[in-house]
Motif scaffolding. Sequence first.
Motif, PDB file in Angstrom:
ATOM      1  N   SER A   1      -4.584 -10.926 -14.751  1.00  0.00           N
ATOM      2  CA  SER A   1      -4.661  -9.662 -14.030  1.00  0.00           C
ATOM      3  C   SER A   1      -3.997  -9.840 -12.680  1.00  0.00           C
ATOM      4  CB  SER A   1      -6.123  -9.249 -13.857  1.00  0.00           C
ATOM      5  OG  SER A   1      -6.229  -8.045 -13.144  1.00  0.00           O
ATOM      6  N   PHE A   2      -3.015  -9.003 -12.419  1.00  0.00           N
ATOM      7  CA  PHE A   2      -2.232  -9.248 -11.208  1.00  0.00           C
ATOM      8  C   PHE A   2      -1.492  -8.008 -10.759  1.00  0.00           C
ATOM      9  CE2 PHE A   2       0.799 -11.024  -8.386  1.00  0.00           C
ATOM     10  CZ  PHE A   2       2.060 -10.565  -8.761  1.00  0.00           C
ATOM     11  N   GLY A   3      -1.325  -7.863  -9.436  1.00  0.00           N
ATOM     12  CA  GLY A   3      -0.505  -6.783  -8.900  1.00  0.00           C
ATOM     13  C   GLY A   3       0.118  -7.262  -7.613  1.00  0.00           C
ATOM     14  N   VAL A   4       1.360  -6.842  -7.335  1.00  0.00           N
ATOM     15  CA  VAL A   4       2.015  -7.357  -6.134  1.00  0.00           C
ATOM     16  C   VAL A   4       1.367  -6.828  -4.866  1.00  0.00           C
ATOM     17  CG1 VAL A   4       4.194  -7.656  -7.332  1.00  0.00           C
ATOM     18  CG2 VAL A   4       3.838  -5.621  -5.969  1.00  0.00           C
ATOM     19  N   SER A   5       0.723  -5.674  -4.957  1.00  0.00           N
ATOM     20  CA  SER A   5       0.008  -5.167  -3.798  1.00  0.00           C
ATOM     21  C   SER A   5      -1.452  -5.017  -4.184  1.00  0.00           C
ATOM     22  CB  SER A   5       0.585  -3.822  -3.371  1.00  0.00           C
ATOM     23  OG  SER A   5       0.238  -2.836  -4.327  1.00  0.00           O
ATOM     24  N   PRO A   6      -2.363  -4.989  -3.195  1.00  0.00           N
ATOM     25  CA  PRO A   6      -3.775  -4.810  -3.535  1.00  0.00           C
ATOM     26  C   PRO A   6      -4.011  -3.543  -4.336  1.00  0.00           C
ATOM     27  CG  PRO A   6      -3.555  -5.469  -1.251  1.00  0.00           C
ATOM     28  CD  PRO A   6      -2.172  -5.210  -1.742  1.00  0.00           C
ATOM     29  N   ALA A   7      -3.205  -2.490  -4.055  1.00  0.00           N
ATOM     30  CA  ALA A   7      -3.377  -1.234  -4.782  1.00  0.00           C
ATOM     31  C   ALA A   7      -3.122  -1.435  -6.270  1.00  0.00           C
ATOM     32  CB  ALA A   7      -2.441  -0.160  -4.228  1.00  0.00           C
ATOM     33  N   ILE A   8      -2.022  -2.083  -6.585  1.00  0.00           N
ATOM     34  CA  ILE A   8      -1.695  -2.290  -7.992  1.00  0.00           C
ATOM     35  C   ILE A   8      -2.684  -3.274  -8.625  1.00  0.00           C
ATOM     36  CG2 ILE A   8       0.077  -3.018  -9.631  1.00  0.00           C
ATOM     37  CD1 ILE A   8       2.162  -2.184  -7.673  1.00  0.00           C
TER      38      ILE A   8
ATOM     39  N   TYR B   1      -8.916   6.992  -4.113  1.00  0.00           N
ATOM     40  CA  TYR B   1      -8.403   6.796  -2.760  1.00  0.00           C
ATOM     41  C   TYR B   1      -8.586   5.352  -2.325  1.00  0.00           C
ATOM     42  CZ  TYR B   1      -7.814   7.434   2.248  1.00  0.00           C
ATOM     43  OH  TYR B   1      -7.392   7.322   3.543  1.00  0.00           O
ATOM     44  N   ALA B   2      -9.759   4.799  -2.617  1.00  0.00           N
ATOM     45  CA  ALA B   2     -10.047   3.425  -2.206  1.00  0.00           C
ATOM     46  C   ALA B   2      -9.108   2.426  -2.858  1.00  0.00           C
ATOM     47  CB  ALA B   2     -11.499   3.073  -2.530  1.00  0.00           C
ATOM     48  N   ILE B   3      -8.660   2.746  -4.054  1.00  0.00           N
ATOM     49  CA  ILE B   3      -7.733   1.855  -4.761  1.00  0.00           C
ATOM     50  C   ILE B   3      -6.476   1.658  -3.955  1.00  0.00           C
ATOM     51  CG2 ILE B   3      -5.871   2.120  -6.442  1.00  0.00           C
ATOM     52  CD1 ILE B   3      -7.553   2.078  -8.609  1.00  0.00           C
ATOM     53  N   GLN B   4      -6.037   2.714  -3.283  1.00  0.00           N
ATOM     54  CA  GLN B   4      -4.769   2.635  -2.570  1.00  0.00           C
ATOM     55  C   GLN B   4      -4.866   1.777  -1.330  1.00  0.00           C
ATOM     56  OE1 GLN B   4      -2.480   3.869  -4.158  1.00  0.00           O
ATOM     57  NE2 GLN B   4      -3.131   5.695  -5.248  1.00  0.00           N
ATOM     58  N   LEU B   5      -6.115   1.543  -0.877  1.00  0.00           N
ATOM     59  CA  LEU B   5      -6.249   0.786   0.359  1.00  0.00           C
ATOM     60  C   LEU B   5      -6.503  -0.674   0.078  1.00  0.00           C
ATOM     61  CD1 LEU B   5      -8.629   3.229   2.231  1.00  0.00           C
ATOM     62  CD2 LEU B   5      -6.156   3.077   2.438  1.00  0.00           C
ATOM     63  N   SER B   6      -6.073  -1.503   0.984  1.00  0.00           N
ATOM     64  CA  SER B   6      -6.327  -2.922   0.860  1.00  0.00           C
ATOM     65  C   SER B   6      -7.813  -3.179   1.001  1.00  0.00           C
ATOM     66  CB  SER B   6      -5.572  -3.650   1.962  1.00  0.00           C
ATOM     67  OG  SER B   6      -6.116  -4.919   2.145  1.00  0.00           O
ATOM     68  N   SER B   7      -8.383  -4.003   0.119  1.00  0.00           N
ATOM     69  CA  SER B   7      -9.829  -4.218   0.174  1.00  0.00           C
ATOM     70  C   SER B   7     -10.260  -5.059   1.364  1.00  0.00           C
ATOM     71  CB  SER B   7     -10.314  -4.856  -1.122  1.00  0.00           C
ATOM     72  OG  SER B   7      -9.435  -5.887  -1.483  1.00  0.00           O
TER      73      SER B   7
END
Lengths: 97, 316, 400
Positions: B219-226, B96-102
């Motif tokens: 290591s990269f993702g367009v959104s914090p979740a990714i 769940y925490a992964i889906q949220l912006s840190s």
Amino acid sequence: MFIDISENLRHFFWHYSAERRLPLYQALVGELVNIRSQTGTIENSDQLNTLKHQLKGICRYLSLEFDAQIEVITRRQQLQCMVEHIHGQVVAIADEL
Amino acid sequence: MGHKKYSYQKTIIMRVFSSFLKKIRTEHNLSQEGLRALLNERSHSFDSLDTISISRWERGINTPSLTKQSEIAEVFGDDLFNIYSSDIDFVKESLYAIQLSSCGKNDKAAHPYYKNDQYHTKSMLPDHVDFASMLKLCLMYEGNPRLFPAHQEITSTVSLKPLNVVSAFCNFSQLVGHCLFCKVNTKALFEFMNCSIGIMELLNVAKQERANVLVVLSSFGVSPAIDNHMMSVYLNQLATDKAIEYLSFSTCDSKLKQKLMQMKIPMFKVKPIEHQSKIIQNYSFIMSRSEVMANRNMLMLSVIPTREIQPTNVGI
Amino acid sequence: MNILIVDDQKFVREAIKADLVESTLEYDFQTFEAEDANQGMEAIVAIDGNIDLLILDLKMDNSDGMEVINFLSVHASYADIPLAVISSSDKRTLGLVSSIASSLKLNLVGVFEKPINMDFILAETARLQSQLDHKMVVKSSESVSDYDINQLLADEQVLLCFQPQVDMKSKNIIGFEVLARMHDENGYIYPDTFLPLIDKAGLNVDFTKIIVAKAFKFWAYEKALSSYTLSINVTAEDLSCDNLIDYIIRHKQAHADIKLILELTESQEVINQASVLNSIARLIINDIGISLDDFGKSYSTYERLDTIPFNEIKIDRSFVCDIDTNEQHHLIVESTIALAKKMSVSVVAEGIETESVLNILAELGCDIAQGYVYSPPIEGRYLIAWVNRYVYKDIAANVH
């Protein structure tokens, strides 16, 4: 010894648009004439080194790899010779600008 | 919002650890005082530990730091990863925490084609048909000149063997994230970081010597979740492969560097690299396994088994 | 974008202006020119410091770029002006100027050799600006008061790590340097974060005492480690505290068989020589060694060599790690080792990461090696296992 630098000069000036070339050319010629006349009044090695440094800067801008040749100059006649060498060829391409 | 989120995580951590303590005491037939004495004897970190603290830990009133938890677990032949990854609630909370912006920032990605949609990931080894093209894209993003030779060797991907690429896609083909990592040997890794050897040599040595460090090259993702999802992939690899003693990053991506520093990961070195008359900064980080597991954010990301991540349309 | 060009050669100024016109970056340029340092400084004042980029020639006829650099550093409102130094001077001079500008805390974009590439300089300027903006953001989220240092100390959240020191000839472990870490519920806390907090709370001496006590307890307990030297970091301020000296001596007397070295880190602060020397005398009498740490990094290096009786020199990692590629560092390390030999003290090189550096140090006659090439700092609970693996030649075989 004559080293043909006309291609280097053309390459340098062609980099810039037409309206910038003339002021650049005038500034360049002005600098070279300046160095040449100052060479005539050199009294010590400090003054010689200052002019050598100035010439080095100009040559770098023109992509002329003359660092080594300038480095070994010890007498003002040598410096005068070199400046005239460059100056002559700069003036020669004036029409092309 | 960030604060509330953390308190809940802390509650779960307390619960997991208190269950662990109770279980351990039962298995080894120890009273709370007995446990205290044992810890005092077996470890140097519990000199001032009293029985009351143990009682508080079991009742969920407070809990020791993950470092201390790790020492206690080790006394009994266990480790934090094992304990926490077996707890369904903890794994769920981490997911769940992964889906949220840190940082609690606005998660609606200002991205041209990705708007928190579904995405899926693909993990590729050099023998995979798409490996070459995905690797090229990773290298283009990363812009690390020291990795470019790998780009040229693409025709014979066998030579790239220890490299792992994981890519995230949305809409079947748009790349929205990636990570690039491999398991190598520390000696060779330091030689690579000091520019004594290049990337191809590093990979070559990795085939011969026992690997003890997992190095992340991008290591990269367009959104914090990714972004977090990509991080969890290699952290999980680290956690499950007990032969790996260190985690390292070697990157020119200042976003990744920023993220690592915010996670309180100490930077090892900054090395300027000259490339086509430009200077690019290369940042490297290195941490021991126990430092990783004691880092709450990393522990949470590591317990997520890669195949279980179900990217969903979670709105914020 | 306001750009001030300070160069004595009109040709160079014209070329730079022409380059700006050709620039692919979208800015509205307004250029100002100055022929020498004085004109340059006058221009800065006249524009009220509203300069987005100052291009400064280092060596000018009748004046000197350094005058402008000093001018900027002296006036706080101008210190932020992005500065690009240009010159036809040699790389070493450029490197030196770069160090000076950085140490004066100026906003240095870079030092560039003529002919300069304006696009590149403009890009670097923009990049530097965005990094500065970012630094502001990151700093505020990492507020130093996040940690309650008193609570952490009370809760025993201090962890000792040990980094091995290896004899270069025999490859045997000689001793370990003690490196402290702290931890809280989020993870490890490192010295560059907690040391300033400890300093601010005035707990330096208490902290050192905790380290000494923990280290001795650990060493006394693990018989397998007792033959290895224990090296603990102390500052000059620590040494002026009689209370702490007593504490250390008491521990040493209680464990006579444990070999202890105190690594004295160089500090720029003025130390009360008399009290420090007094403390050192007492330590030496009690068989405790003194090591000069971070050797060469501060101005007081030779002063310390002259006044403090020491047994060991530790060469700072910044000199050691690239002696295979950096000639200057190679020279510095070479002469430091030679000096140590002449003074009959042992020399430790720290920060060794690769074998090539290790080999060079062996040739130069360095006595002891410390660095990632052998191991990063190892947590206490894993130390015995590491020592066993090393002694059984597993690791040793890898390194050779």
